[in-house]
Design an enzyme around this catalytic site. Structure first.
Site, mmCIF file in Angstrom:
data_model
loop_
_atom_site.group_PDB
_atom_site.id
_atom_site.type_symbol
_atom_site.label_atom_id
_atom_site.label_comp_id
_atom_site.label_asym_id
_atom_site.label_seq_id
_atom_site.Cartn_x
_atom_site.Cartn_y
_atom_site.Cartn_z
ATOM 1 C CG HIS A 5 -1.556 -1.295 1.513
ATOM 2 N ND1 HIS A 5 -1.044 -2.188 2.437
ATOM 3 C CD2 HIS A 5 -2.646 -1.884 0.960
ATOM 4 C CE1 HIS A 5 -1.812 -3.274 2.462
ATOM 5 N NE2 HIS A 5 -2.778 -3.114 1.576
ATOM 6 N N GLY A 21 -8.173 12.000 5.691
ATOM 7 C CA GLY A 21 -8.774 10.867 5.007
ATOM 8 C C GLY A 21 -8.667 10.997 3.500
ATOM 9 N NE ARG A 25 -9.457 17.513 4.116
ATOM 10 C CZ ARG A 25 -10.341 16.831 4.832
ATOM 11 N NH1 ARG A 25 -9.981 16.230 5.950
ATOM 12 N NH2 ARG A 25 -11.590 16.725 4.424
ATOM 13 N NE ARG A 44 -4.349 -1.135 -2.673
ATOM 14 C CZ ARG A 44 -5.325 -2.043 -2.765
ATOM 15 N NH1 ARG A 44 -6.583 -1.657 -2.793
ATOM 16 N NH2 ARG A 44 -5.031 -3.327 -2.844
ATOM 17 N NE ARG A 88 -10.135 10.908 11.533
ATOM 18 C CZ ARG A 88 -10.666 11.344 10.400
ATOM 19 N NH1 ARG A 88 -9.914 11.525 9.328
ATOM 20 N NH2 ARG A 88 -11.961 11.627 10.324
ATOM 21 N N GLY A 90 -9.324 15.584 10.097
ATOM 22 C CA GLY A 90 -10.471 15.154 9.329
ATOM 23 C C GLY A 90 -11.714 15.973 9.587
ATOM 24 C CB SER A 91 -14.733 16.426 7.768
ATOM 25 O OG SER A 91 -14.888 15.189 7.089
ATOM 26 C CD GLU A 180 -13.385 9.776 13.646
ATOM 27 O OE1 GLU A 180 -12.271 9.907 13.126
ATOM 28 O OE2 GLU A 180 -13.748 8.706 14.196
ATOM 29 C CD GLU A 182 -11.940 7.854 8.775
ATOM 30 O OE1 GLU A 182 -12.662 7.398 7.878
ATOM 31 O OE2 GLU A 182 -12.167 8.968 9.321
ATOM 32 C CG ASP A 205 -22.033 16.669 8.402
ATOM 33 O OD1 ASP A 205 -22.858 15.957 8.988
ATOM 34 O OD2 ASP A 205 -20.874 16.293 8.134
ATOM 35 N NE ARG A 218 -17.324 17.131 2.821
ATOM 36 C CZ ARG A 218 -18.539 17.419 2.345
ATOM 37 N NH1 ARG A 218 -19.310 18.263 3.002
ATOM 38 N NH2 ARG A 218 -18.969 16.862 1.235
#
Length: 233
Positions: A5, A21, A25, A44, A88, A90-91, A180, A182, A205, A218
């Protein structure tokens, strides 16, 4: 050492890695916040970059969505590439109606409906928590930059489109601020390996008020969260 990966080689990834994520970004952060940038991964399309911020080496890499995805990437970063600090960025969807769009949460802990911790064969329910070292530094960085943050518990869910549209209220009753997908896995992996992890979230949101941001906002509009995270390098 490359993996299925990640095709980075030894030394390409910094000890501190920001983990959005969305790989786009990660690309945006590298292009707009870092100097001397080198891309180390595109497997990927999970883009990863290393550069410098205020003279300090730092990396940024996408993780995808959900515990299985961040579980793979964070495990490899820790055990194959020697990463010590995983942040991390993130949103999240707010459960607390007092939280507004673009408000920032520092996740002191993560509750979950995931079975991720079953692998550890623990005789009970594991409480996944942040690194105090990173959490305290993030809170100080926010104060120094006059950025208001909320510190509290969040929910990491395996389900985005849930069959029970009202079950978030049960989490909210227990003081959980937002949802979220993760953090629980990230905190488990970091704790098991004895390294540092922290999640910094921006409210994209509100499940409580039904407000929401656009995909472009975002991807590119969460600069205060990024500023706090970069100060941890």
């Amino acid at each position: 050492m490359s993996t299925p990966h990640n095709n980075a080689i030894s030394g390409q990834i910094a000890e501190t890695v920001l983990l959005p994520g969305d790989p786009l970004r990660a690309k945006f952060i590298a292009e707009n916040f870092l100097n001397d940038v080198e891309q180390f991964n595109a497997v990927r399309n999970m883009f990863g970059y290393t550069g410098t911020y205020n003279g300090k080496k730092i990396s940024v890499m996408g993780t995808g969505m959900g515990c299985p995805s961040i579980g793979i990437y964070s495990y490899e970063l820790i055990h194959m590439y020697g990463v010590k600090n995983l942040i991390r960025i993130g949103s999240c969807g707010a459960y607390d109606s007092s939280l507004k769009l673009f408000d920032i949460i520092l996740a002191i802990g993560a509750s979950t409906d995931s079975n991720y911790a079953a692998q550890y064969n623990l005789p009970g329910t594991y409480s996944a928590t942040a690194s105090w070292e990173l959490l305290s530094k993030a809170k100080n960085a926010a104060e120094e930059n006059n950025i208001q943050v909320t510190v509290g518990n969040i929910v990491t869910s395996d389900v985005f489109y849930g069959d029970d549209s009202e079950n978030w209220k049960s989490w909210a009753k227990m003081g959980c601020l937002a949802a979220e997908m993760e953090t629980y896995a990230l905190y488990c992996n970091a704790s098991r390996a004895g390294v540092n992890a922290l999640t910094i979230l921006t409210v994209s949101d509100s499940i409580a008020t039904h407000e929401e941001t656009t995909p472009e906002q975002r991807e590119k509009g969460f600069k205060n969260m990024m500023k706090i995270a970069l100060e941890l390098a």
